[in-house]
Design an enzyme around this catalytic site. Structure first.
Site, mmCIF file in Angstrom:
data_model
loop_
_atom_site.group_PDB
_atom_site.id
_atom_site.type_symbol
_atom_site.label_atom_id
_atom_site.label_comp_id
_atom_site.label_asym_id
_atom_site.label_seq_id
_atom_site.Cartn_x
_atom_site.Cartn_y
_atom_site.Cartn_z
ATOM 1 N N ASP A 45 -1.807 10.542 -9.378
ATOM 2 C CA ASP A 45 -3.046 10.129 -8.422
ATOM 3 C C ASP A 45 -2.065 10.245 -6.887
ATOM 4 O O ASP A 45 -2.595 10.594 -5.925
ATOM 5 C CB ASP A 45 -3.596 9.091 -8.541
ATOM 6 C CG ASP A 45 -4.672 9.128 -9.487
ATOM 7 O OD1 ASP A 45 -4.967 10.281 -9.889
ATOM 8 O OD2 ASP A 45 -5.153 8.041 -10.058
ATOM 9 N N ALA A 184 -5.935 -12.690 -0.118
ATOM 10 C CA ALA A 184 -5.425 -14.204 -0.184
ATOM 11 C C ALA A 184 -5.589 -14.720 1.010
ATOM 12 O O ALA A 184 -4.969 -15.401 1.619
ATOM 13 C CB ALA A 184 -3.858 -14.222 -0.481
#
Length: 268
Positions: A45, A184
């Site tokens: 990919d 995060a």
């Protein structure tokens, strides 16, 4: 038909490329790396994402098809032992294609310059050190002040990549939407974000404006990595341009998702 070959540096990919050149020439298919109608990528990919960047100027006139030389790829429909079948399909080509939306990205730097990028999967922005503090605008309205490691903006097809790993939703590519996922984020009594990925309508834009004065950042767009630049803002929207894939045996999206993350249901 004119065909270009774009392969990774792995020995296996180089060997497959050489074999494919032989088969194409035997079938009287012209090889043209500069002005192709079809680009065959050989690798994984990542190789395909690099090929899209290489052929951006011809994106409206070229179709891609991937040959995988390793583990199962998300964008690659053919394996390295199926080259004869691929060439036979090219000989019978009737222009079959399926298009996937891309990200349209504008980055404005502190010196006033602007860079334009396109991404098939996603784009991220992070601060090189410490916490990224950035104002997030949806359209012209301030949505939130983000604090955390960074933000990931993705296409529907890119929703299965980094976006998924940071908790974003998987979205079918027929829904030509933009998704923003937090990396995060900091959420406590003092600092708050929405704490979830956002999926926005096709005509909506997202602007990220870092508020850290003089800060330098790591910006990515697929495999493009811009490190250490002073970024003033990044604008995101779903592009009117699409990356087009040959549809001879193009695997359906949900089949790709199942194959990539679940595997054979009979093995469960």
């Amino acid at each position: 038909m004119k065909v270009a070959l774009y392969h990774s540096d792995r020995d296996t990919s180089v060997m497959v490329s050489e074999k494919l050149v032989e088969l194409l020439r035997e079938s009287k298919i012209e090889i043209d790396d500069k002005n192709p109608d079809v680009v065959i990528t050989i690798g994984g990919d990542g190789t395909l994402l690099s090929a899209v960047q290489e052929y951006l100027p011809r994106l409206d006139r070229v179709r891609f098809v991937g040959v995988h030389t390793g583990h199962l790829g998300f964008y690659t429909d053919w394996r390295d032992y199926e080259l004869t079948g691929l060439v036979e399909a090219l000989v019978r080509d009737q222009g079959e294609e399926v298009g996937y939306p891309m990200l349209d990205i504008n980055v404005k730097y502190a010196d006033g310059s602007i860079s334009k990028f396109y991404a098939v999967n996603e784009s991220t922005i992070k601060k090189l050190s410490g916490t990224l503090v950035a104002d997030v605008y949806i359209g012209d309205e301030l949505f939130e002040r983000f604090r955390g490691d960074g933000l990931c903006l993705s296409t529907p097809t890119g929703s299965t990549a980094y976006n998924r790993s940071v908790g974003g939703a998987i979205v079918h590519p027929r829904l030509e939407v933009l998704q923003m996922a937090e990396i995060a984020s900091i959420n406590n009594r003092v600092f708050k974000t929405v704490g979830a990925s956002l999926i926005m309508a096709p005509n909506e834009t997202v602007t990220i404006r870092p508020v850290t004065a003089g800060g330098t950042f790591n910006f990515t767009a697929d495999r493009i990595d811009v490190v250490g630049e002073a970024v003033l803002s990044v604008d995101y929207r779903i592009s009117t341009r699409k990356v087009k894939f040959i549809k001879y045996r193009h695997t359906g999206f949900w089949n790709r998702v199942r194959n990539a993350f679940i595997g054979n249901i009979d093995d469960i």
